[in-house]
Structures are given as structure tokens and as C-alpha cells.
Design a protein around this motif. Sequence first.
Motif, PDB file in Angstrom:
ATOM      1  N   SER A   8      41.964  44.811  39.184  1.00  0.00           N
ATOM      2  CA  SER A   8      42.528  43.870  40.148  1.00  0.00           C
ATOM      3  C   SER A   8      43.990  44.196  40.458  1.00  0.00           C
ATOM      4  CB  SER A   8      42.421  42.443  39.614  1.00  0.00           C
ATOM      5  OG  SER A   8      41.068  42.043  39.495  1.00  0.00           O
TER       6      SER A   8
ATOM      7  N   SER B 100      39.883  35.567  45.668  1.00  0.00           N
ATOM      8  CA  SER B 100      40.993  36.029  44.822  1.00  0.00           C
ATOM      9  C   SER B 100      41.222  35.082  43.643  1.00  0.00           C
ATOM     10  CB  SER B 100      42.273  36.110  45.654  1.00  0.00           C
ATOM     11  OG  SER B 100      42.723  34.800  46.002  1.00  0.00           O
TER      12      SER B 100
ATOM     13  N   HIS C  53      41.773  46.480  33.819  1.00  0.00           N
ATOM     14  CA  HIS C  53      41.043  45.803  34.892  1.00  0.00           C
ATOM     15  C   HIS C  53      41.461  46.446  36.208  1.00  0.00           C
ATOM     16  CE1 HIS C  53      44.476  43.422  36.437  1.00  0.00           C
ATOM     17  NE2 HIS C  53      44.842  43.303  35.179  1.00  0.00           N
TER      18      HIS C  53
ATOM     19  N   GLY D  37      36.919  43.106  40.783  1.00  0.00           N
ATOM     20  CA  GLY D  37      38.196  43.704  41.151  1.00  0.00           C
ATOM     21  C   GLY D  37      38.962  42.892  42.165  1.00  0.00           C
ATOM     22  N   ALA D  38      38.758  41.576  42.153  1.00  0.00           N
ATOM     23  CA  ALA D  38      39.439  40.703  43.116  1.00  0.00           C
ATOM     24  C   ALA D  38      40.945  40.741  42.911  1.00  0.00           C
ATOM     25  CB  ALA D  38      38.939  39.264  42.952  1.00  0.00           C
ATOM     26  N   PRO D  39      41.718  40.614  43.978  1.00  0.00           N
ATOM     27  CA  PRO D  39      43.176  40.604  43.810  1.00  0.00           C
ATOM     28  C   PRO D  39      43.645  39.372  43.059  1.00  0.00           C
ATOM     29  CG  PRO D  39      42.589  40.027  46.057  1.00  0.00           C
ATOM     30  CD  PRO D  39      41.318  40.470  45.386  1.00  0.00           C
TER      31      PRO D  39
ATOM     32  N   LEU E 298      37.302  39.039  38.217  1.00  0.00           N
ATOM     33  CA  LEU E 298      37.851  40.268  37.647  1.00  0.00           C
ATOM     34  C   LEU E 298      36.814  41.381  37.660  1.00  0.00           C
ATOM     35  CD1 LEU E 298      39.817  38.720  34.652  1.00  0.00           C
ATOM     36  CD2 LEU E 298      40.840  39.975  36.563  1.00  0.00           C
TER      37      LEU E 298
END
Length: 222
Positions: A105, A140, A103, A84-86, A81
Amino acid sequence: MSKESSRHAGTTKNTYIDVGADTQEGYAISTKSRALAREAIGNETPEDRVKQRCSIAVGDFAMADLMRFTNNPIPAIIAALKKGAPIITDIRMVQIGIQKKRHRSEVLCALDFGAEIVKERGITRSSAGFMALKDRLPGSIVVIGNAPSALLSLCEMVKNGVRPAAIIGAPVGFVNAAESKALLRTIDIPSISSEGTRGGTPVAVAAANECITMFIEEAGDA
């Protein structure tokens, strides 16, 4: 050392926030529910917090005893997180349920991808979606609350070298749900899962949202 997460020293913070409670009444209900869950389940570790929220989501404290934490998943989810991971989900309900405030993401749904793969192979839309998202999966956070077929496909992809940061796997039902989650716990990826046939969208979303809440707290944005 066992893959199961060891209990952390100390006591998890008692300051309570619920980012999803937008009204005073909603927050009051959420706060009371959490107090009851703390008393029933305990409040010593981050894992306890996830157990509390999942139990509240299904209205049954017995859910806490079915939750499994493999390869230290909570720090892995928080770290993802921070980057900024999907967040990639199996169905629309899971996508809609995941908290999107505070956040960076993006929250994607596998059903929006892989239509051509469905036509070619005749597999489920969620499985095809994860296959189509192969290049987005590394690093992710995957959240599966409904489709054991998608979780089985994802585990196979992991064995072939795809590396999500973490997987929350809680498909529900009598066909391949227990088996897919048992398989998840054998692979070398941080994961949160539920034992047996129980689980579902509420459990998967609750686990994801509690990790998001802990991320917000750690970021000092509570």
C-alpha cells in the motif's frame, strides 16, 4: 445488532512481532512493553491488540478504554491491505509513522494535494487535500491523527457517496475533535476511533501499524 464489533471467540495469537523494531535493543523494549500491556488490558481479541499498542504509544493504559471499533474495522483494514489499497493520512507525522515494510500500500499525505482548493475556499490544507483525493478515497484506508476538520470533511464526503474501506480517526484537541469522532461512529464505514478529546498522531499510527502487523502475520510473512 450493535455497530460495535463483537468480541471474537478464542484467543488472539501470542507470537509477537514488531516490524518496526530494527535493532535487538528496540525489539527487547517493544516486547517488554507489549507484555505489560497484555497483562493490563487483556489479550483475547484483535481489538485488544490495537488497544495495547495505542496505550503503549501514549504511555497510559487508560487509553484502552477510550478506543472504539465500529462496523468490524480490523478485517476491513486487513482486506484492503491485501488489495494494496492506498493509505491516506491527514498530516506528515502520520504518514511518516506508518509502517511501510511488507505491504504494497502506498502511503499518501493529504497535505500534498488540494492547494488550489485552499486558495478558493480558505479551508484547512488537510480538508482540501481529502477533497482533492476524492477519486483515490474509494477502497482506501484513511488515517487521521491530528485534523478534526479533515475528519468532518471526510464524513460529509462519505454521506455523499465516497466509500473508503476503513477510517482510523483519532484527532486530538478541544475544538471539534470529540465531535468529529462521534460523527465518524454514526456513518456506515468500518472505523477505529478514540472517545472524547484524547487521541493524536501516536494513537492513529499505533492503530494502523497494529493492523498492518496482523496483516503480515495472516499473510505468513512474520
